[in-house]
Design an enzyme around this catalytic site. Structure first.
Site, mmCIF file in Angstrom:
data_model
loop_
_atom_site.group_PDB
_atom_site.id
_atom_site.type_symbol
_atom_site.label_atom_id
_atom_site.label_comp_id
_atom_site.label_asym_id
_atom_site.label_seq_id
_atom_site.Cartn_x
_atom_site.Cartn_y
_atom_site.Cartn_z
ATOM 1 N N LYS A 164 0.869 -1.176 0.000
ATOM 2 C CA LYS A 164 0.000 0.000 0.000
ATOM 3 C C LYS A 164 0.898 1.216 0.000
ATOM 4 C CE LYS A 164 -3.939 1.848 -0.286
ATOM 5 N NZ LYS A 164 -4.942 1.468 -1.288
ATOM 6 N N SER A 234 -0.945 -0.844 -4.473
ATOM 7 C CA SER A 234 -2.205 -0.113 -4.442
ATOM 8 C C SER A 234 -1.963 1.226 -3.766
ATOM 9 C CB SER A 234 -3.251 -0.921 -3.674
ATOM 10 O OG SER A 234 -4.445 -0.198 -3.505
#
Length: 375
Positions: A164, A234
């Site tokens: 992330k 992401s």
């Protein structure tokens, strides 16, 4: 090398703040709250810059776990990697995958390699560092720490690295400008791709897939021959650093699971999904998971993107030209449908935007499966 006992549980979510199924695992004694090292979620936001379901889910789940630990949610977020991926287009079903890890004195799997998990965090990035070579090098260093944490020595045993990463906002760009710095892009949405791409190349460098010397700021999001076959990144507004969940197989792990992976060459590459399933020991019948093996599939993790060439297998696609729905949302829906059709279950993890994650238009796909005949 110390041993590690791993557990992986996939639970449904009724809404982005729904921690009930996760907490049920804790309250029933199935897992211990203090053993949770990572939570990987699919939330039903739009997956774009303004997707606040990611931060909402992070807050809610970290708060729920914090209450069981008797510490603050902030301290919980310092010790647990919360990776929230927005976008459940098509048949994708919102859910959380919870990873726990506990050190053990002995290794009890007869020397077989089983699923191992490593978690690491980078430092916070400055706005001007996002999507640039410095992000590559910092991520590579953290990925190596995650490998050590997982007890994995051979890069070939790493099958999926979920990261992330932060993105640029108008406020963050203004901060850089005030300090006389430039940023990789002045488009907040494009900044997601730059951050994803730089982080993915950090994985590639750490695992020896790409040399650091071959990477420059100019080649980021330009030279698609540079990529990692196991990176999944992401981007989100809810953090400033990279959070890394590294998954592979190791003899130091006593888990009843294994992980395998393959690389989708394009968005409709069902053959790659089947290859990943076979590598994880899952049997197939007529191209789908055999009935007796359905319950052994813990989760399937994939990346998706609209092919930047504008075509898939020689056929023109319009995902990049849709001004109403972002291309990453189209891509998640397509790849989610392909994986769900093969697995027979729409509760799978598909993240959009695969810059430098597999070949252009494709992306890695991994399968976590329970070893046959083990409860």
């Amino acid at each position: 090398m110390p041993g590690q006992k791993i557990s992986v549980n996939r639970v449904p979510m009724a809404h982005p703040a729904d921690a009930s199924a996760l907490m049920s695992l804790v309250d029933s004694g199935q897992i211990e709250a203090e053993d949770i090292v990572a939570v990987l979620c699919k939330t039903e936001g739009n997956g774009c810059v303004n997707d606040f379901t990611r931060g909402y889910a992070t807050f809610a789940l970290s708060q729920a776990i914090a209450e069981r630990l008797g510490v603050s949610a902030e301290k919980t977020r310092d010790r647990v990697a919360f990776v929230m991926s927005g976008g459940t287009e098509g048949v994708l079903s919102p859910h959380a995958t919870v990873f726990t890890k506990r050190g053990v004195a002995e290794i009890a799997v007869n020397g077989e390699k089983r699923l191992a998990i490593g978690v690491a965090f980078t430092r916070d990035f400055l706005p001007e560092e996002l999507g640039r070579t410095v992000m590559v090098t910092e991520t590579a260093e953290a990925v190596r720490r995650a490998m050590d944490d997982a007890g994995i020595e051979d890069a070939a045993d790493v099958h999926f690295v979920q990261i992330k990463t932060p993105l640029l906002t108008a406020e963050r760009m203004a901060d850089a400008e005030c300090r006389g710095q430039t940023v990789a892009t002045d488009d907040t949405y494009k900044s997601m791709g730059y951050a994803r791409g730089a982080s993915a190349l950090g994985v590639a460098v750490a695992l020896g897939e790409v040399s650091l010397d071959s990477i420059s700021d100019e080649r980021l999001l330009s030279d698609w021959s540079l990529y990692s076959s196991v990176a999944s990144t992401s981007a989100g507004i809810e953090l400033l650093h990279n959070e890394i969940i590294l998954m592979g197989n190791s003899t130091s792990a006593t888990s009843p699971y294994v992980i395998g992976h393959s690389v989708m060459q394009d968005a409709v590459d069902g053959a790659a999904v089947r290859a990943a399933l076979r590598q994880a020991g899952i049997e197939l019948e007529d191209g789908q998971v055999a009935a007796e093996d359905v319950d052994r599939v813990v989760n399937v993790l994939g990346k998706a993107e609209a092919d930047p060439s504008g075509s898939v297998r020689g056929r023109r696609h319009t995902m990049l030209d849709d001004s109403d729905i972002n291309s990453t949302r189209h891509a998640r829906g397509v790849v989610g449908g392909v994986i769900a059709a093969v697995v027979g279950d729409p509760m799978v993890y598909v993240s959009g935007g695969a810059e430098h994650q597999g070949p252009a238009g494709g992306g890695p796909v991994a399968v976590i499966a329970r070893v046959k005949d083990e409860n």
